[in-house]
Design a protein around this motif. Sequence first.
Motif, PDB file in Angstrom:
ATOM      1  N   THR A   1       0.739  -1.242  -0.030  1.00 53.73           N
ATOM      2  CA  THR A   1       0.064  -0.070   0.040  1.00 53.73           C
ATOM      3  C   THR A   1       1.086   1.081  -0.221  1.00 53.73           C
ATOM      4  O   THR A   1       2.111   1.148   0.477  1.00 53.73           O
ATOM      5  CB  THR A   1      -0.923   0.163   1.197  1.00 53.73           C
ATOM      6  OG1 THR A   1      -0.169  -0.090   2.291  1.00 53.73           O
ATOM      7  CG2 THR A   1      -1.819  -1.268   1.066  1.00 53.73           C
ATOM      8  N   PHE A   2       0.251   2.210  -0.487  1.00 54.85           N
ATOM      9  CA  PHE A   2       1.125   3.692  -0.532  1.00 54.85           C
ATOM     10  C   PHE A   2       0.182   4.587  -0.652  1.00 54.85           C
ATOM     11  O   PHE A   2      -1.200   4.472  -0.666  1.00 54.85           O
ATOM     12  CB  PHE A   2       2.036   3.506  -1.906  1.00 54.85           C
ATOM     13  CG  PHE A   2       1.200   3.244  -3.204  1.00 54.85           C
ATOM     14  CD1 PHE A   2       0.214   4.084  -3.913  1.00 54.85           C
ATOM     15  CD2 PHE A   2       1.020   1.887  -3.284  1.00 54.85           C
ATOM     16  CE1 PHE A   2      -0.357   3.717  -4.902  1.00 54.85           C
ATOM     17  CE2 PHE A   2       0.427   1.303  -4.451  1.00 54.85           C
ATOM     18  CZ  PHE A   2      -0.289   2.250  -5.488  1.00 54.85           C
ATOM     19  N   SER A   3       0.800   6.103  -0.384  1.00 52.13           N
ATOM     20  CA  SER A   3      -0.009   6.985  -0.614  1.00 52.13           C
ATOM     21  C   SER A   3      -0.791   7.395  -1.824  1.00 52.13           C
ATOM     22  O   SER A   3      -0.242   6.835  -2.748  1.00 52.13           O
ATOM     23  CB  SER A   3       0.552   8.430  -0.436  1.00 52.13           C
ATOM     24  OG  SER A   3       1.300   8.273   1.014  1.00 52.13           O
ATOM     25  N   VAL A   4      -2.011   7.682  -1.767  1.00 55.25           N
ATOM     26  CA  VAL A   4      -2.882   7.816  -3.095  1.00 55.25           C
ATOM     27  C   VAL A   4      -2.165   8.398  -4.424  1.00 55.25           C
ATOM     28  O   VAL A   4      -1.460   9.612  -4.173  1.00 55.25           O
ATOM     29  CB  VAL A   4      -4.075   8.666  -2.941  1.00 55.25           C
ATOM     30  CG1 VAL A   4      -5.056   8.778  -4.218  1.00 55.25           C
ATOM     31  CG2 VAL A   4      -5.015   7.678  -2.133  1.00 55.25           C
ATOM     32  N   ILE A   5      -2.180   7.769  -5.498  1.00 57.04           N
ATOM     33  CA  ILE A   5      -1.785   8.449  -6.874  1.00 57.04           C
ATOM     34  C   ILE A   5      -3.016   8.556  -7.518  1.00 57.04           C
ATOM     35  O   ILE A   5      -3.743   7.406  -7.460  1.00 57.04           O
ATOM     36  CB  ILE A   5      -0.578   8.165  -7.376  1.00 57.04           C
ATOM     37  CG1 ILE A   5      -0.572   6.364  -7.659  1.00 57.04           C
ATOM     38  CG2 ILE A   5       0.699   8.077  -6.645  1.00 57.04           C
ATOM     39  CD1 ILE A   5       0.411   5.864  -8.383  1.00 57.04           C
ATOM     40  N   THR A   6      -3.231   9.598  -8.218  1.00 54.68           N
ATOM     41  CA  THR A   6      -4.496   9.486  -9.137  1.00 54.68           C
ATOM     42  C   THR A   6      -4.096   9.330 -10.481  1.00 54.68           C
ATOM     43  O   THR A   6      -3.246  10.088 -11.187  1.00 54.68           O
ATOM     44  CB  THR A   6      -5.343  10.855  -8.945  1.00 54.68           C
ATOM     45  OG1 THR A   6      -5.457  11.012  -7.568  1.00 54.68           O
ATOM     46  CG2 THR A   6      -6.404  10.894  -9.741  1.00 54.68           C
TER      47      THR A   6
END
Length: 156
Positions: free
Chosen positions: A135-140
């Motif tokens: 999991t990771f910080s959101v990328i759009t």
Amino acid sequence: MPARVRLLVIALLACLVGGVVGWGSDVHGLITTAGKNKAVARLLDATATPAIWNYVAIGTGDGAGVCVAAAAGDTALQLEVGTRQQDTDADPDPPSPTGLQQLIVTFGAGVGTGSLCEVGILNAAAAGDLLSRTTFSVITKAAGDSLQVTFKLTVS
């Protein structure tokens, strides 16, 4: 000294306007319990023939880009989006003296769009065994963007 396995995930998002946004230059992937068990079976059991892990899936967590942290008991992504992409390297990298292998896939324009926050390695185009979930910080990822994901697996 016991063998150590390290999984590093790198992704590059190429935006429609031509810019490149990178994340996770040092995001460590979690190898799941099922992944460990299948890997051991593949190494030590002459009768075991689990499929190789050469598919990558991306996901949006709860659908809005909120992911539960990866855990050893994970068997799937929270919410997989798009079509799983297969490593297209017909001749995988030869064994490296450093024990490094790479899995590189690209999710093209229109594939797997949304607020992405998870990625995983699986051994089938549908269903299959989950080797790793990260999991990771959101990328759009917009419809016109492409996303390249690289997994680096090192055994030392």
